[in-house]
Design an enzyme around this catalytic site. Structure first.
Site, PDB file in Angstrom:
ATOM      1  N   CYS A  45       0.841  -1.200   0.000  1.00  0.00           N
ATOM      2  CA  CYS A  45       0.000   0.000   0.000  1.00  0.00           C
ATOM      3  C   CYS A  45       0.873   1.246   0.000  1.00  0.00           C
ATOM      4  O   CYS A  45       2.092   1.159   0.145  1.00  0.00           O
ATOM      5  CB  CYS A  45      -0.972   0.002   1.176  1.00  0.00           C
ATOM      6  SG  CYS A  45      -0.210   0.232   2.792  1.00  0.00           S
ATOM      7  N   THR A  46       0.255   2.393  -0.153  1.00  0.00           N
ATOM      8  CA  THR A  46       1.019   3.642  -0.257  1.00  0.00           C
ATOM      9  C   THR A  46       1.823   3.947   0.993  1.00  0.00           C
ATOM     10  O   THR A  46       2.960   4.404   0.900  1.00  0.00           O
ATOM     11  CB  THR A  46       0.089   4.830  -0.577  1.00  0.00           C
ATOM     12  OG1 THR A  46      -0.978   4.841   0.363  1.00  0.00           O
ATOM     13  CG2 THR A  46      -0.466   4.754  -1.959  1.00  0.00           C
TER      14      THR A  46
END
Length: 105
Positions: free
Chosen positions: A9-10
């Site tokens: 994920c970011t």
């Protein structure tokens, strides 16, 4: 069916590990052999071996960012989704992976 994948994920914290856990649980529940590598803030964990990648029937990339080592999966069937989809609908994603593999055999 053998499934490998990557979750990233970011931020590289919560969604990465939740996606990994949800996918692995859904895959095992459906009777599949599944291994999900995580690429988070502390680096790569549960790194997939080249042998695992070679033997996999399909690859699931649950990522919101560019993943390291994507070239390992060249020539493999790949399903790419966001981590949100992996977290919210892991059973449907595993079912979709099984459908893709069965259509191409």
């Amino acid at each position: 069916m053998k499934i490998v994948g990557v979750a990233a994920c970011t931020v590289g914290i919560a969604h990465t590990y939740i996606a990994q856990e949800k996918l692995e649980n859904a895959g095992k529940k459906a009777g599949h052999d599944i291994q999900i590598e995580t690429q988070g803030t502390i680096g790569i964990e549960n790194a997939l071996t080249q042998n695992q990648v070679d033997e996999a029937d399909i690859v699931i990339l649950a990522s919101d960012v560019k993943i390291a080592g994507r070239e390992r999966f060249e020539g493999k069937r790949i399903i790419q989704v966001t981590t949100e989809i992996a977290v919210k609908s892991p059973n449907k994603l595993i079912q979709k992976a099984a459908e893709v593999v069965s259509q191409q055999k």
